[in-house]
Motif scaffolding. Sequence first.
Motif, short mmCIF file in Angstrom:
data_model
loop_
_atom_site.label_atom_id
_atom_site.label_comp_id
_atom_site.label_asym_id
_atom_site.label_seq_id
_atom_site.Cartn_x
_atom_site.Cartn_y
_atom_site.Cartn_z
N GLU A 102 0.66 -1.49 0.08
CA GLU A 102 0.56 -0.04 0.08
C GLU A 102 0.91 1.20 -0.12
OE1 GLU A 102 -4.07 0.09 0.19
OE2 GLU A 102 -2.59 -1.03 -1.26
N VAL A 103 1.57 1.41 0.67
CA VAL A 103 2.91 2.31 0.84
C VAL A 103 3.58 2.42 -0.12
CG1 VAL A 103 4.64 3.44 2.07
CG2 VAL A 103 3.59 2.48 3.52
N GLY A 104 3.72 1.81 -0.92
CA GLY A 104 4.40 1.56 -2.30
C GLY A 104 3.60 2.30 -3.42
N ASN A 105 2.61 1.82 -3.08
CA ASN A 105 1.43 2.19 -4.23
C ASN A 105 0.94 3.59 -4.05
OD1 ASN A 105 0.30 0.02 -5.60
ND2 ASN A 105 -0.70 -0.60 -4.55
N LEU A 106 1.02 3.75 -2.73
CA LEU A 106 0.64 5.32 -2.64
C LEU A 106 2.09 6.49 -2.79
CD1 LEU A 106 -0.57 8.03 -1.80
CD2 LEU A 106 0.52 7.30 1.19
N LEU A 107 3.40 6.04 -3.28
CA LEU A 107 3.97 6.39 -3.57
C LEU A 107 4.79 6.68 -5.14
CD1 LEU A 107 6.81 5.40 -1.07
CD2 LEU A 107 6.23 7.25 -0.97
N GLY A 108 4.07 5.47 -5.70
CA GLY A 108 3.96 5.75 -7.11
C GLY A 108 2.81 6.08 -7.24
N ASN A 109 2.05 6.60 -6.97
CA ASN A 109 0.28 7.49 -7.55
C ASN A 109 0.73 8.73 -7.26
OD1 ASN A 109 -1.57 5.18 -8.81
ND2 ASN A 109 -1.93 4.44 -6.78
N LEU A 110 1.78 8.83 -6.41
CA LEU A 110 2.15 11.23 -5.90
C LEU A 110 2.96 10.38 -7.03
CD1 LEU A 110 1.55 12.50 -3.87
CD2 LEU A 110 3.19 11.69 -2.20
N SER A 111 3.85 9.86 -7.34
CA SER A 111 4.97 10.84 -7.98
C SER A 111 4.18 10.86 -9.56
CB SER A 111 5.24 9.46 -8.46
OG SER A 111 6.71 9.91 -9.15
N THR A 112 4.11 10.24 -10.31
CA THR A 112 2.36 10.20 -11.31
C THR A 112 1.59 11.73 -11.14
OG1 THR A 112 2.20 7.94 -11.58
CG2 THR A 112 0.56 9.11 -12.53
N ALA A 113 0.97 11.89 -10.15
CA ALA A 113 -0.27 12.74 -9.97
C ALA A 113 0.80 14.16 -9.65
CB ALA A 113 -0.49 12.65 -9.47
N LEU A 114 1.84 14.13 -9.80
CA LEU A 114 3.14 15.28 -9.25
C LEU A 114 3.25 15.50 -10.14
CD1 LEU A 114 4.09 14.64 -5.77
CD2 LEU A 114 2.81 16.71 -6.57
N ALA A 115 3.88 14.94 -11.48
CA ALA A 115 4.40 14.77 -12.65
C ALA A 115 3.27 15.00 -13.66
CB ALA A 115 4.84 13.84 -13.43
#
Length: 325
Positions: free
Chosen positions: A81-94
């Motif tokens: 779950e933490v890994g998914n959050l970080l990946g999705n956050l990276s995409t959203a901020l990009a």
Amino acid sequence: MSEPRRITSADVARRAGVSRATVSYVLNATPGQSISPATRDRVLAAAEGLGYAPSAAARALRTGRSDVVLCLLPDWPIGNEVGNLLGNLSTALAREGLTFVAHPGSRDDRPIAEIWKAITPAAVLSFTDFSDGETEAMRAAGVALVVALLGRAGRHGRELEVPQTMIGRRQAEHLSGTGHQRLGYAYPDDARLQIFAEPRLAGVRELGEPVVRTVPLDAAGAAAAVARWCADGVTGICAYNDEVALAVLAGARQLGLGAPNDLAVIGVDDIPAARLAVPPLTTVTTDQRTLAAHLATTIVAAVGGRPAPALATTDLIRLVVRESA
């Protein structure tokens, strides 16, 4: 052999047949400049052809900050779950033109000030609170601060209370709704997870006091906990997460017990192994894309000096019903 020379904006200007100022205006999308579409396309093609990458250090000097969002992670296990959050956050901020950098570890590894000063980020996202001195130092440096505290209120103006309590409550509601009056809570044996476990347990407690036992990730230790729960008349277990729930199922099997007839079990996270468990695991999952999008919007608002948006929690937490409960 000498190292290859770094491509500069002067190289781009020569290839495109324009001035360095024009290159700067195009690549930085500087407003108020009357640059023709043909010139703009020529500059972009030259930059791409040469493999030109603008200097982040130069941009930081020009604007006073970088376009980096620094995420300071506590000493957490980086699970599904933490890994998914970080990946999705990276995409959203990009999508917002920001670069996401995560720094895992504890405050004992390196002083917080050394980390953010080395990067001069646009914003710092943290999952633990800061002292007043640290907060003032960031504010003075023009660094926006977003503190995403878990299950409790903080002292800063842009906190996000991630609804861990709602997760525990949803677990208990499901088990109570299927006839289980005596519940247990399977607490993780990793002290680093306490920041998540406590608010989830608080959510379970909103429907009554569960029998709490720490469950290790091994079948023998889990079997001992299950035996004690059964002696206490517990018929339904809210597990901290899916891994702990899988341990409970393994412990129950060692005792010759089956789910859900002898002991109903519900986890959290909906990891891939949950679908492959025997029986398949009922679980509660968080919409990490929605959560990441909200965090990204909150960060962008903080950088722009605007109020943080409210988090819509209605559909954020979802129950996935399978055979274990």
